[in-house]
Design an enzyme around this catalytic site. Structure first.
Site, PDB file in Angstrom:
ATOM      1  N   GLY A 260      -4.559  -1.223   0.193  1.00 16.37           N
ATOM      2  CA  GLY A 260      -4.906  -2.373  -0.233  1.00 16.37           C
ATOM      3  C   GLY A 260      -4.104  -3.269   0.555  1.00 16.37           C
ATOM      4  N   CYS A 261      -4.021  -4.851   0.662  1.00 17.76           N
ATOM      5  CA  CYS A 261      -2.806  -5.918   1.468  1.00 17.76           C
ATOM      6  C   CYS A 261      -2.120  -6.092   1.092  1.00 17.76           C
ATOM      7  CB  CYS A 261      -4.272  -7.303   0.978  1.00 17.76           C
ATOM      8  SG  CYS A 261      -4.205  -7.761  -0.819  1.00 17.76           S
ATOM      9  N   PHE A 262      -1.868  -5.981  -0.107  1.00 23.96           N
ATOM     10  CA  PHE A 262      -0.377  -6.582  -0.001  1.00 23.96           C
ATOM     11  C   PHE A 262       0.627  -5.296  -0.025  1.00 23.96           C
ATOM     12  CE2 PHE A 262      -0.370 -10.027  -3.793  1.00 23.96           C
ATOM     13  CZ  PHE A 262       0.131 -10.515  -3.015  1.00 23.96           C
ATOM     14  N   ALA A 263      -0.593  -3.686  -0.313  1.00 23.78           N
ATOM     15  CA  ALA A 263       0.600  -2.935  -0.017  1.00 23.78           C
ATOM     16  C   ALA A 263       0.533  -2.657   1.188  1.00 23.78           C
ATOM     17  CB  ALA A 263      -0.214  -1.436  -0.296  1.00 23.78           C
TER      18      ALA A 263
ATOM     19  N   ALA B 215       1.073  -4.835   3.899  1.00 26.87           N
ATOM     20  CA  ALA B 215       2.256  -5.555   4.499  1.00 26.87           C
ATOM     21  C   ALA B 215       3.527  -5.422   3.803  1.00 26.87           C
ATOM     22  CB  ALA B 215       2.187  -7.101   3.691  1.00 26.87           C
TER      23      ALA B 215
END
Length: 322
Positions: free
Chosen positions: A131-134, A136
């Site tokens: 995932g994108c948040f994950a 970063a």
């Protein structure tokens, strides 16, 4: 040439994936499947591809013509598709949904964070894209986990652009609401927390600390900017040395001794990291483009590793800094 197909071609991540693959020197994009857009030009949906392609969307799935299949489907749909359809055994799969990210018995997908699982990815046939948040947040914490230094609760504030909500309009992605506005959502309960925790435990077996994650909707379209802090008794020099050593073989992670900003990474597959020490607190800033490093660029990075290409092939993208 690696021959690629895409299922679920109408969303933002699909648009970025198409753009990257069309410009990849070692890839031929064979088809983009979208039942709702079959027969329409790709440029009818992804107008930024104007002049780059004359391809049409299709409702066909010519597996025999491709080597790798990307799923840019809604969460839950990849699993349903693979359970209902038989795909050739030789076909490599990169899934951008949440369906196979978590460690479960019988899950044959490798978690596709190259900075964590590079060697496993090289040998894999099935990849679960993070995932994108994950992405970063993990990149900001992995070096500490490797060193066994995550021994207190972790505080994370992360702001994301509106494209993270997907292409389908909603009350919180409408321009009139989003512009000049920010808001918190899914505080302490975001779905990416599980995959973050699993990755940290992979490097630090005894990790059991709380991750206090506050996601924020930003009033911009692309990018994720993460501010993480935790107790740390070491010096700034110790931390910088640790991070630079951990990422010495990671071409897309840059540890900067100067402050960072989103414009340095938007439109690229980079993750920029900056560290600061404030008393006993270590502040970790990390930022990515949610559609590239947080999704489609990372998917292509995984594809490069699977097929034995240079990691950076097709991903040497310039930041949109001006």
């Amino acid at each position: 040439m690696i021959k690629a197909g895409i299922i679920g071609g109408a969303g933002y991540t699909a648009g970025e994936l198409i753009r990257i693959l069309l410009n990849h020197p070692k890839v031929e994009l064979v088809f983009v499947n979208s039942s709702s857009n079959a027969g329409n030009k790709l440029t009818d949906v992804h107008s930024g591809l104007l002049g780059d392609t004359d391809m049409d969307f299709t409702d066909q799935l010519p597996y025999d013509k491709i080597d790798v299949l990307f799923f840019c489907t809604a969460h839950g749909d990849t699993k349903k598709f693979l359970e209902a359809n038989e795909v050739p055994a030789h076909l490599k799969i990169v899934d951008l949904s949440t369906d196979y990210r978590h460690k479960k018995e019988g899950n044959k997908f490798v978690y596709g964070l190259p900075e964590l699982n590079k060697e496993e990815i090289k040998k894999a046939s099935y990849i679960a894209n993070p995932g994108c948040f994950a992405t970063a947040i993990q990149l900001g914490l992995l070096p500490l986990a490797k060193a066994g230094l995550l021994n207190d609760e972790i505080h994370v504030n992360a702001i994301t652009g509106s494209t993270g909500a997907g292409v389908k309009p909603s009350a919180t992605s409408h321009f009139s609401w989003r512009e000049n506005n920010i808001s918190v959502y899914k505080a302490f309960e975001h779905q990416h927390l599980q995959e973050i925790t699993e990755s940290l435990v992979q490097l630090q077996n005894d990790f059991s600390q709380d991750i206090n994650f506050i996601p924020v909707r930003g009033n911009f379209t692309r990018g994720i900017f993460v501010s993480t802090y935790l107790n740390n008794s070491g010096t700034l020099e110790d931390a910088e040395k640790l991070y630079r050593e951990f990422y010495k073989d990671s071409p897309f992670v840059i540890v900067s001794d100067k402050n960072i900003d989103l414009k340095q990474v938007v439109n690229t597959n980079k993750c920029a990291i900056h560290l600061e020490k404030h008393g006993n607190k270590l502040l970790i800033l990390s930022c990515i483009d949610n559609l590239v490093k947080g999704a489609s660029g990372q998917a292509v990075h995984n594809m490069n590793l699977i097929f034995g290409l240079d990691e950076t092939e097709g991903l040497k993208l310039k930041a949109s800094a001006f």
